[in-house]
Design a protein around this motif. Structure first.
Motif, PDB file in Angstrom:
ATOM      1  N   ASP A 144       0.749  -1.362   0.299  1.00  0.00           N
ATOM      2  CA  ASP A 144       0.201   0.065  -0.075  1.00  0.00           C
ATOM      3  C   ASP A 144       0.923   0.878  -0.098  1.00  0.00           C
ATOM      4  O   ASP A 144       0.473   2.064  -0.511  1.00  0.00           O
ATOM      5  CB  ASP A 144      -1.169  -0.124   1.456  1.00  0.00           C
ATOM      6  CG  ASP A 144      -2.140  -0.998   0.919  1.00  0.00           C
ATOM      7  OD1 ASP A 144      -2.750  -1.143  -0.322  1.00  0.00           O
ATOM      8  OD2 ASP A 144      -2.432  -1.816   1.814  1.00  0.00           O
ATOM      9  N   ALA A 145       1.848   1.404   0.849  1.00  0.00           N
ATOM     10  CA  ALA A 145       3.466   2.677   1.007  1.00  0.00           C
ATOM     11  C   ALA A 145       3.512   2.943  -0.176  1.00  0.00           C
ATOM     12  O   ALA A 145       3.683   3.257  -1.069  1.00  0.00           O
ATOM     13  CB  ALA A 145       3.560   2.211   1.950  1.00  0.00           C
ATOM     14  N   PHE A 146       3.679   1.055  -1.132  1.00  0.00           N
ATOM     15  CA  PHE A 146       4.705   1.467  -2.356  1.00  0.00           C
ATOM     16  C   PHE A 146       3.468   1.944  -3.229  1.00  0.00           C
ATOM     17  O   PHE A 146       4.057   2.844  -3.924  1.00  0.00           O
ATOM     18  CB  PHE A 146       4.455  -0.330  -3.214  1.00  0.00           C
ATOM     19  CG  PHE A 146       5.824  -0.235  -4.326  1.00  0.00           C
ATOM     20  CD1 PHE A 146       6.730   0.373  -4.535  1.00  0.00           C
ATOM     21  CD2 PHE A 146       4.735   0.245  -5.605  1.00  0.00           C
ATOM     22  CE1 PHE A 146       7.097   0.365  -5.905  1.00  0.00           C
ATOM     23  CE2 PHE A 146       5.032  -0.462  -6.879  1.00  0.00           C
ATOM     24  CZ  PHE A 146       7.052  -0.522  -7.335  1.00  0.00           C
ATOM     25  N   LEU A 147       2.669   2.080  -3.285  1.00  0.00           N
ATOM     26  CA  LEU A 147       1.483   1.616  -4.444  1.00  0.00           C
ATOM     27  C   LEU A 147       1.149   3.511  -3.727  1.00  0.00           C
ATOM     28  O   LEU A 147       0.847   4.291  -5.577  1.00  0.00           O
ATOM     29  CB  LEU A 147       0.119   1.071  -4.295  1.00  0.00           C
ATOM     30  CG  LEU A 147      -0.016   0.082  -4.768  1.00  0.00           C
ATOM     31  CD1 LEU A 147      -0.677  -1.226  -4.315  1.00  0.00           C
ATOM     32  CD2 LEU A 147       0.364  -0.151  -6.592  1.00  0.00           C
ATOM     33  N   ALA A 148       0.822   4.355  -3.528  1.00  0.00           N
ATOM     34  CA  ALA A 148       0.736   5.389  -2.046  1.00  0.00           C
ATOM     35  C   ALA A 148       1.732   6.329  -3.435  1.00  0.00           C
ATOM     36  O   ALA A 148       1.720   7.262  -4.080  1.00  0.00           O
ATOM     37  CB  ALA A 148       0.919   5.826  -0.813  1.00  0.00           C
ATOM     38  N   LEU A 149       2.981   5.519  -2.995  1.00  0.00           N
ATOM     39  CA  LEU A 149       4.259   6.345  -4.047  1.00  0.00           C
ATOM     40  C   LEU A 149       4.037   6.662  -5.193  1.00  0.00           C
ATOM     41  O   LEU A 149       4.352   7.369  -5.422  1.00  0.00           O
ATOM     42  CB  LEU A 149       5.987   5.993  -2.962  1.00  0.00           C
ATOM     43  CG  LEU A 149       6.972   6.612  -3.165  1.00  0.00           C
ATOM     44  CD1 LEU A 149       6.805   7.982  -3.724  1.00  0.00           C
ATOM     45  CD2 LEU A 149       8.393   6.461  -3.053  1.00  0.00           C
ATOM     46  N   ALA A 150       4.114   5.407  -6.004  1.00  0.00           N
ATOM     47  CA  ALA A 150       3.662   5.113  -7.062  1.00  0.00           C
ATOM     48  C   ALA A 150       2.812   6.013  -8.026  1.00  0.00           C
ATOM     49  O   ALA A 150       3.042   6.804  -9.152  1.00  0.00           O
ATOM     50  CB  ALA A 150       3.886   4.207  -7.702  1.00  0.00           C
TER      51      ALA A 150
END
Lengths: 283, 240
Positions: A144-150
């Motif tokens: 989720d953190a990865f997707l938010a940054l992406a």
């Protein structure tokens, strides 16, 4: 960045009268920047406000694309981060960003311009210094953190290309930028869709109905650059003259819409300074 | 409630957050009428063939072209809202409401750019984007139709934007701001129909750039749906 801006502004002043061959502008700017660098640093520091130019555009876009390449490369390499079902999605986006970076790199090289050194990227926001505060926790361990940054970087990408489109005079480069601009938008919509399917309150396009991505204050520059100002319902016909939406989005003509849709219908650009602040968080 | 409550029409019908209207087939399709003695920015049926519509030359023709693409999409999306297939989920219907609203904004904004007075009739009254060739009774059919039109418009914008000759940066910027939203629509619909099909090799080339279509190609693709009208783009600028 500012120095280069100033230098190529100066270089551009003695305009060539004859029709310039393809890439001539960029070439001219690039070479001038290289030649003038040693002198420029001291003599010309505060003479003019920074101005967006082709050289600045290409170098900033290269940094953006390199940032995205690094994020997806690190994400795909992180064990268990990206679900198997979506590995191909990120491989595709990585391939696109790699192709974009190559195009921008070549544009600089063909112009004889300075090619910035590939920075070392740190997606924790610690600038590769372990004692610095972590601004982006768990980017490579929480999907989720990865997707938010992406998502934020893809939105930022759309906005940076948008900011530079109409200062690009080379027809071939303009066409490429327009086509890449649309691909970045497809990436963003996809990542937003992935987040939505995981329960995030988010649309496929920036919307005031999206739940805010909460960041520490020191990381706020990214959110500002990615979606700041997207909520505006004002668009302009000419400078200072707004489009009179109220005169033609009417219930009587079956053209009424729900409120947030007006702002959603237009993606906004980001200024180069705001974009640079965000990109600097990761190098 | 939002930044936009200055719009009086929206306030009038505060029946909750979302306010929309049913559009009859007639009102959705017949956007405008041809005024006698129209200006150079309006479409003129030639005397020889009343169904032959030549788009104006120059930037007005490009705006007309963009208007027609938007018209095609709003007609489809309104129909889906009015008669959604039973297997289209609530979440997907909500997406279609947004698609419809965004395209209404685009269509009406472009219309305003063509005719700021709002009183000229841009197209013949019986001009319509026909939905009869689509299967709109199933989720798959609706998404396939939406993908076809959204992909087509997304592919058109990068070419269209290079053809304007106006020095008006704000006008071109409006269309640029629409172009990425259009690409988002395409990706959203693609992913709904086939998860993970956003920006795939059907629509992006090996350089990571969106595959594009010229106005001529787009109008050729839309021609079956505009029949009996035949649209000529001969007056438009040609991409180099």
């Amino acid at each position: 960045m500012k120095l280069i801006s100033l230098l190529d502004q100066l270089a551009a002043t003695p305009a060539t009268a004859a029709p310039a061959p393809r890439r001539a502008l960029l070439a001219q700017l690039g070479r001038a920047a290289v030649a003038a660098l040693p002198l420029g640093a001291t003599a010309l520091s505060v003479a003019a406000a920074p101005t967006d130019t082709s050289y600045d555009a290409v170098t900033q876009l290269l940094l953006l694309e390199r940032t995205q390449v690094a994020l997806y490369t690190q994400g795909l390499a992180a064990p268990g981060l990206i679900p198997t079902a979506q590995t191909a999605d990120f491989q595709r986006m990585l391939a696109h960003q790699t192709q974009h970076a190559a195009l921008l790199l070549k544009a600089l090289q063909d112009a004889g311009a300075v090619v910035p050194v590939l920075p070392r990227f740190d997606f924790s926001g610690r600038h590769s210094v372990a004692t610095n505060p972590e601004l982006f926790p768990a980017v490579l361990t929480s999907y989720d953190a990865f997707l938010a940054l992406a998502q934020q970087l893809e939105d930022l990408g759309v906005r940076i290309y948008k900011n530079y489109i109409f200062i690009i005079t080379d027809p071939q480069l303009l066409r490429a930028f327009l086509r890449i601009h649309s691909v970045e938008a497809e990436h963003s919509a996809h990542i937003r869709g992935l987040r939505k399917s995981r329960g995030a309150v988010v649309q496929h396009w920036p919307s005031e109905e999206d739940a805010a991505i909460v960041r520490p204050t020191a990381a706020q520059g990214l959110t500002t650059a990615a979606t700041g100002g997207e909520e505006t319902g004002v668009q302009y016909l000419t400078p200072g003259v707004p489009v009179p939406f109220a005169s033609f989005l009417l219930i009587s003509t079956n053209t009424a819409i729900h409120d947030p849709a007006l702002a959603e219908a237009f993606d906004e650009p980001v200024s180069s300074a705001v974009a640079q602040t965000a990109l600097n968080l990761f190098v | 409630m939002s930044d936009h409550t200055f719009l009086p029409a929206w306030r009038e019908q505060s029946l909750g957050r979302r306010v929309f209207l049913r559009v009859s087939a007639a009102s959705a399709a017949s956007v405008a009428l041809i005024a006698a003695g129209c200006s150079t920015t309006t479409v003129t049926p030639t005397p020889a063939d009343p169904y032959q519509l030549a788009l104006p030359t120059g930037d007005p023709g490009l705006l007309y072209f963009a208007y027609m693409m938007a018209l095609a999409q709003t007609t489809l999306y309104q129909k889906v809202m009015d008669a959604p297939p039973t297997d289209l989920t609530a979440a997907e219907r909500a997406v279609f409401v947004d698609l419809r609203d965004h395209k209404v904004v685009h269509q009406q904004t472009i219309r305003y750019l063509i005719d700021p007075t709002g009183i000229n009739q841009l197209l013949p009254t019986d001009f319509a984007f026909s939905l009869s060739k689509f299967t709109l009774t199933t989720r798959a059919g609706v998404l396939a139709a939406a993908q076809q039109l959204a992909d087509l418009a997304a592919a058109a914008y990068p070419v269209l934007l290079t053809l304007f000759t106006t020095s008006s940066i704000p006008q071109r910027t409006l269309l640029l701001k629409m172009s990425s939203v259009q690409a988002r629509h395409a990706a959203a619909v693609r992913d709904l129909l086939t998860p993970g099909s956003f920006a795939n090799s059907d629509v992006v080339d090996s350089a990571g750039q969106l595959l594009t279509k010229t106005p001529t190609e787009v109008i050729a693709a839309l021609a079956p749906y505009f029949a009996p009208y035949v649209i000529s783009v001969a007056g438009l600028a040609v991409p180099v």
